[in-house]
Design a protein around this motif. Structure first.
Motif, mmCIF file in Angstrom:
data_model
loop_
_atom_site.group_PDB
_atom_site.id
_atom_site.type_symbol
_atom_site.label_atom_id
_atom_site.label_comp_id
_atom_site.label_asym_id
_atom_site.label_seq_id
_atom_site.Cartn_x
_atom_site.Cartn_y
_atom_site.Cartn_z
ATOM 1 N N ARG A 254 0.808 -1.220 0.000
ATOM 2 C CA ARG A 254 0.000 0.000 0.000
ATOM 3 C C ARG A 254 0.841 1.271 0.000
ATOM 4 N NH1 ARG A 254 -4.866 -1.507 4.332
ATOM 5 N NH2 ARG A 254 -5.600 -3.402 3.262
ATOM 6 N N ASN A 255 2.134 1.125 -0.081
ATOM 7 C CA ASN A 255 3.032 2.277 -0.055
ATOM 8 C C ASN A 255 3.483 2.624 -1.474
ATOM 9 O OD1 ASN A 255 2.998 2.327 2.788
ATOM 10 N ND2 ASN A 255 4.630 0.796 2.878
ATOM 11 N N GLY A 256 3.350 3.886 -1.844
ATOM 12 C CA GLY A 256 3.827 4.307 -3.144
ATOM 13 C C GLY A 256 5.339 4.439 -3.171
ATOM 14 N N VAL A 257 5.904 4.639 -4.364
ATOM 15 C CA VAL A 257 7.312 4.983 -4.458
ATOM 16 C C VAL A 257 7.511 6.327 -3.767
ATOM 17 C CG1 VAL A 257 7.557 3.678 -6.601
ATOM 18 C CG2 VAL A 257 7.080 6.131 -6.710
ATOM 19 N N LEU A 258 8.750 6.682 -3.459
ATOM 20 C CA LEU A 258 9.003 7.900 -2.698
ATOM 21 C C LEU A 258 8.481 9.145 -3.413
ATOM 22 C CD1 LEU A 258 12.620 7.135 -1.411
ATOM 23 C CD2 LEU A 258 10.430 6.759 -0.234
ATOM 24 N N SER A 259 8.454 9.109 -4.725
ATOM 25 C CA SER A 259 7.961 10.255 -5.503
ATOM 26 C C SER A 259 6.489 10.530 -5.248
ATOM 27 C CB SER A 259 8.165 9.985 -6.996
ATOM 28 O OG SER A 259 9.389 9.340 -7.248
ATOM 29 N N ALA A 260 5.726 9.511 -4.852
ATOM 30 C CA ALA A 260 4.292 9.686 -4.627
ATOM 31 C C ALA A 260 4.004 10.598 -3.442
ATOM 32 C CB ALA A 260 3.627 8.327 -4.422
ATOM 33 N N ALA A 261 4.993 10.816 -2.571
ATOM 34 C CA ALA A 261 4.809 11.707 -1.424
ATOM 35 C C ALA A 261 5.107 13.154 -1.758
ATOM 36 C CB ALA A 261 5.710 11.259 -0.270
ATOM 37 N N VAL A 262 5.591 13.422 -2.977
ATOM 38 C CA VAL A 262 5.943 14.797 -3.353
ATOM 39 C C VAL A 262 4.669 15.612 -3.563
ATOM 40 C CG1 VAL A 262 7.061 16.256 -5.062
ATOM 41 C CG2 VAL A 262 8.122 14.096 -4.384
ATOM 42 N N ARG A 263 4.596 16.715 -2.854
ATOM 43 C CA ARG A 263 3.447 17.612 -2.972
ATOM 44 C C ARG A 263 3.762 18.837 -3.829
ATOM 45 N NH1 ARG A 263 -0.048 19.064 2.365
ATOM 46 N NH2 ARG A 263 0.057 16.792 2.504
ATOM 47 N N ALA A 264 5.031 19.246 -3.811
ATOM 48 C CA ALA A 264 5.470 20.391 -4.615
ATOM 49 C C ALA A 264 6.967 20.289 -4.817
ATOM 50 C CB ALA A 264 5.116 21.708 -3.935
ATOM 51 N N LEU A 265 7.444 20.880 -5.899
ATOM 52 C CA LEU A 265 8.886 20.937 -6.132
ATOM 53 C C LEU A 265 9.253 22.300 -6.685
ATOM 54 C CD1 LEU A 265 9.335 20.488 -9.479
ATOM 55 C CD2 LEU A 265 8.717 18.158 -8.830
ATOM 56 N N ARG A 266 10.469 22.721 -6.331
ATOM 57 C CA ARG A 266 11.010 23.985 -6.809
ATOM 58 C C ARG A 266 12.322 23.701 -7.529
ATOM 59 N NH1 ARG A 266 7.671 24.577 -2.947
ATOM 60 N NH2 ARG A 266 8.925 23.180 -1.667
ATOM 61 N N TYR A 267 12.506 24.332 -8.678
ATOM 62 C CA TYR A 267 13.676 24.051 -9.494
ATOM 63 C C TYR A 267 14.154 25.306 -10.196
ATOM 64 C CZ TYR A 267 10.594 24.111 -13.622
ATOM 65 O OH TYR A 267 9.718 24.495 -14.609
ATOM 66 N N VAL A 268 15.440 25.308 -10.514
ATOM 67 C CA VAL A 268 16.016 26.360 -11.340
ATOM 68 C C VAL A 268 15.923 25.885 -12.778
ATOM 69 C CG1 VAL A 268 18.083 27.679 -11.900
ATOM 70 C CG2 VAL A 268 17.533 27.166 -9.509
ATOM 71 N N GLY A 269 15.204 26.654 -13.590
ATOM 72 C CA GLY A 269 14.977 26.272 -14.971
ATOM 73 C C GLY A 269 16.059 26.781 -15.909
ATOM 74 N N ALA A 270 15.865 26.521 -17.176
ATOM 75 C CA ALA A 270 16.844 26.898 -18.190
ATOM 76 C C ALA A 270 17.056 28.410 -18.260
ATOM 77 C CB ALA A 270 16.406 26.359 -19.546
ATOM 78 N N ASP A 271 16.076 29.166 -17.790
ATOM 79 C CA ASP A 271 16.194 30.632 -17.791
ATOM 80 C C ASP A 271 16.954 31.160 -16.584
ATOM 81 O OD1 ASP A 271 14.354 30.044 -15.841
ATOM 82 O OD2 ASP A 271 12.692 31.166 -16.745
ATOM 83 N N GLY A 272 17.384 30.252 -15.676
ATOM 84 C CA GLY A 272 18.095 30.669 -14.475
ATOM 85 C C GLY A 272 17.195 31.139 -13.361
ATOM 86 N N ASP B 165 1.733 20.319 -15.293
ATOM 87 C CA ASP B 165 3.041 19.705 -15.553
ATOM 88 C C ASP B 165 3.505 18.773 -14.438
ATOM 89 O OD1 ASP B 165 3.258 20.966 -17.976
ATOM 90 O OD2 ASP B 165 4.615 22.541 -17.259
ATOM 91 N N PHE B 166 2.811 18.772 -13.316
ATOM 92 C CA PHE B 166 3.308 18.018 -12.163
ATOM 93 C C PHE B 166 3.519 16.529 -12.452
ATOM 94 C CE2 PHE B 166 2.843 15.603 -8.235
ATOM 95 C CZ PHE B 166 3.782 16.214 -7.424
ATOM 96 N N PRO B 167 2.589 15.834 -13.128
ATOM 97 C CA PRO B 167 2.807 14.394 -13.361
ATOM 98 C C PRO B 167 4.056 14.098 -14.187
ATOM 99 C CG PRO B 167 0.509 14.978 -13.750
ATOM 100 C CD PRO B 167 1.264 16.261 -13.621
ATOM 101 N N ALA B 168 4.496 15.045 -15.001
ATOM 102 C CA ALA B 168 5.729 14.843 -15.768
ATOM 103 C C ALA B 168 6.965 15.140 -14.930
ATOM 104 C CB ALA B 168 5.726 15.729 -17.008
#
Length: 416
Positions: A120-138, A149-152
């Protein structure tokens, strides 16, 4: 030259820069050229490599933030799970699951669909609620669960930016005990696989592909009270009363023999304060529909004589389905077949094609960060949303700043 954690892959990037702040990451991305994130170096391939600059994010402040009302924690992407677990436990909170090694960093583990075990436990990614990243634009970007876009991006393989922090689901702390069952035969295991994997909150089976016994069952039981009973038998196996471990030695393994303890000291196999696993190893792993577990294991068993000379141990686990496009558990509950190999590159390379051929009828998906032979066409056959995810990555990074040879080879990015 720097190597991965096990010493079995040497990074080829001409530059490795250690970021100490998110602004450091922005500056390095804005400088131009190809870049890729580097965490605790637990991948076994060139997945995190680049012909440009590797940005090591493990030195960035974890910046822990607990939202009790929302049951969520925010943490730096380079932070090790074990460090996050200690911080949460001090405040009476817990993650729903952990991988076998608490040494892995949160960003890298979730970006590759890494997991623990449990029907009944998902992979660790299933617990992710939000993510922050530095994109190609800096610039710094945020994507949350429910955004288009979240599922991707939740299992994003570093293909669209540099993860710098994540928000994860949490729950109140809980206690767990670990018990080892021995003597379970293959016949019993294959006939009663669902009973076997549902015997605890998290169950791992360890095998050497010997003809008679499947090996050990490592059962982690979530407790309401420390004196909750557990059965003395499991299928045709019996509970071991000592502290013997199916892995390496007792010095680096979390406490066994049914001794209750907090979740963070029982859900991982290995202790945070010790060297994990065996070292000097290669790993491979495949995910099949749980309904096909018995048939898939039967197919791999036929290769046992070729596997054993190169194998340290196989671990069999389970995970629950999710909706993340590149997750190994996308829209199917999975049985997981993991191989920890001796550092025999030629022998492992020779065994992967027959193993993958044996698992092909079950549309097995390989772990993104471990050794496999899948190319773009093979990935497309087993990941139905691969093209959709690739389109998102191409839109977010049109100039290919985060493209590398591995991502092109497996069809996650287009060649440049």
């Amino acid at each position: 030259m720097p190597r991965n954690w096990a010493g079995t892959y040497t990074y080829r990037a001409p530059r490795i820069e250690a970021a100490e702040t998110i602004d450091d990451v922005r500056r390095l991305v804005a400088a131009g050229g190809r870049v890729h994130a580097l965490g605790t170096r637990h991948s076994f391939t060139d997945l995190p490599d680049t012909d440009g600059t590797l940005i090591d994010v493990t030195g960035i402040d974890p910046a822990f933030h607990l939202d009790v009302e929302d049951r969520a924690v925010t943490v730096g992407a380079g932070t090790r799970y074990g460090e996050l677990a200690l911080w949460l436990e001090e405040r009476g909170w817990a993650l729903g699951n952990l991988g076998s090694l608490p040494h892995i960093n949160v960003g890298g583990a979730t970006a590759t669909g890494t997991h623990g075990s449990g029907d009944r436990n998902g992979v660790l990614s299933a617990a992710v609620r939000a993510l922050r990243y530095v994109g190609a634009d800096g610039d710094l970007h945020e994507v949350r669960r429910g955004d288009p876009d979240f599922p991707a991006l939740a299992v994003g393989l570093g293909a669209f930016g540099i993860l710098v922090s994540l928000t994860l689901d949490v729950q109140p702390t809980f206690r767990v005990r670990q018990d080892i069952y021995t003597g379970i035969t293959w016949d019993a295991a294959l006939a009663g696989y669902d009973e076997l994997t549902s015997a605890g909150y998290s169950v791992s089976l360890f095998s050497l592909w010997e003809p008679g016994s499947i090996g050990y069952a490592w059962v982690k039981t979530r407790l309401d009270a420390d004196d909750d009973p557990v059965p003395d038998t499991l299928l045709d196996g019996v509970r071991a009363t000592g502290g013997e471990s199916p892995l390496s030695d007792a010095d680096n393994v979390t406490e066994l023999a049914g001794v209750p303890g907090p979740w963070l000291q029982r859900l991982p196999h290995f202790r945070l304060d010790a060297e994990p696993s065996f070292g000097d190893e290669i790993q491979s792993e495949y995910f099949v529909d749980r309904a096909d577990a018995a048939a898939a294991l039967t197919a791999v068993r036929q290769l046992g004589d070729g596997i054993r000379p190169h194998l340290i141990v196989t671990e069999l686990r389970t995970a629950a389905a999710d909706e993340l496009w590149l997750s190994p558990a996308y829209r199917r509950d999975v049985a997981i077949i993991h191989f920890t190999w001796h550092n025999h590159p030629d022998g492992v390379a020779a065994m992967l094609p027959p193993i993958e051929a044996a698992l092909a009828p079950f549309h097995a998906r390989p772990h993104w960060g471990k050794a496999h032979r899948f190319d773009r066409a093979a990935m497309q056959r087993v990941h139905p949303r691969l093209a959709d995810a690739r389109a998102v990555f191409e839109r977010l990074d049109p100039d290919g700043r985060f493209v590398n040879d591995h991502l092109v080879r497996v069809g996650v990015r287009e060649p440049r």
